[in-house]
Design an enzyme around this catalytic site. Structure first.
Site, mmCIF file in Angstrom:
data_model
loop_
_atom_site.group_PDB
_atom_site.id
_atom_site.type_symbol
_atom_site.label_atom_id
_atom_site.label_comp_id
_atom_site.label_asym_id
_atom_site.label_seq_id
_atom_site.Cartn_x
_atom_site.Cartn_y
_atom_site.Cartn_z
ATOM 1 C CE LYS A 1 -2.624 -0.834 3.671
ATOM 2 N NZ LYS A 1 -2.117 -2.168 4.096
ATOM 3 N NE ARG B 1 -4.632 -0.945 10.191
ATOM 4 C CZ ARG B 1 -3.527 -0.426 9.667
ATOM 5 N NH1 ARG B 1 -3.528 0.803 9.215
ATOM 6 N NH2 ARG B 1 -2.445 -1.145 9.593
ATOM 7 N NE ARG C 1 7.218 -3.466 6.029
ATOM 8 C CZ ARG C 1 5.964 -3.043 6.124
ATOM 9 N NH1 ARG C 1 5.329 -2.590 5.061
ATOM 10 N NH2 ARG C 1 5.319 -3.119 7.273
ATOM 11 N NE ARG D 1 6.125 -0.894 10.028
ATOM 12 C CZ ARG D 1 4.952 -0.697 9.448
ATOM 13 N NH1 ARG D 1 4.878 -0.056 8.297
ATOM 14 N NH2 ARG D 1 3.839 -1.131 10.001
ATOM 15 N NE ARG E 1 1.678 -4.884 11.071
ATOM 16 C CZ ARG E 1 2.723 -4.809 10.238
ATOM 17 N NH1 ARG E 1 3.808 -5.512 10.479
ATOM 18 N NH2 ARG E 1 2.672 -4.038 9.184
#
Ligand code: AMP
Length: 213
Positions: A13, A88, A127, A157, A168
């Site tokens: 995204k 969300r 990532r 992160r 998540r």
């Protein structure tokens, strides 16, 4: 124009948001980025959000709605925006619709980026991001340099750990996925297969929005 970018974490995204906002000259409003900035600045909101974010839980709706209200009242958002990571939950979606309709506005498009969940875990666990400019890398698919081109440090992160990733994805299924039906019923939903190179996904999104490709 108001565009909502919907999809589980790891679908790209953030990367696609940059392409869309450049093409449509819209501000990129990412609630995750705003929260991370608050966290780094040590603001009251950042402190309140920290524990939720690190565990991969959602930050309470009232904090997010306040944050969005304040961000969207900034002058650059007067002509619309691209929302990345908001809404969300159903509460957020309904509150946002209510605020928009009070201003005579409405959402133009909801883009749903779809990627199979096994691929998402791989994407998220590998990532790496630049602490300064937010540019995203991947240890296998797009290996990060020792230092980002902007000079910033490349980090993982804190919510890209295995446990937080699982949480998540679960939170997405339970709380955010129901928004697919919510927006589909309103005739706003455009589905985009996100399992391709960023450049190909960019073209698919352009087609879904009716832009020249
Ligand atoms: P993101 O960068 O969009 O993946 O967001 C990172 C984290 O920020 C999420 O896992 C949540 O803890 C929090 N967050 C971001 N946007 C929202 C939202 N709209 N509602 C609740 N929590 C959010």
């Amino acid at each position: 124009m108001i565009i909502v970018l919907l999809g589980p974490p790891g679908t790209g995204k953030g990367t696609q948001a940059k392409a869309i906002t450049t093409r449509h000259r819209l501000p990129h409003v990412s609630t995750g980025d705003i929260l991370r900035k608050n966290l780094a600045d040590g603001s009251e909101l950042g402190l309140e959000a920290k524990a939720y974010m690190e565990k991969g839980e959602l930050v309470p709706d009232h904090l997010i709605l306040r944050l969005i209200d304040s961000r969207l009242s900034e002058p650059d958002a007067s002509g619309g925006c691209l929302l990345d990571g908001f809404p969300r939950t159903r509460v957020q979606a309904e509150a946002f619709d209510g605020d928009l309709s009070a201003k005579g506005l409405s959402i133009d498009h909801v883009l749903l980026l779809e990627v199979a969940s096994e691929a998402l875990i791989k994407r998220l666990s590998g990532r790496r991001v630049c602490e300064t400019c937010g540019k995203s890398y991947h240890v296998d698919f797009n290996p990060p340099p020792a230092e980002c081109h902007c000079g910033g440090a490349i980090v993982q992160r804190p919510d890209d750990t295995e446990e937080a990733i699982k949480n998540r994805l679960k939170v997405y299924q339970e709380l955010t996925k129901p928004l697919v039906d919510y927006y589909e019923a309103k005739g706003l939903l455009r589905r985009v297969d996100g399992d391709a190179t960023p450049q190909e996904v960019e073209k698919r999104i352009a087609r879904a929005l009716g832009d020249p490709v």
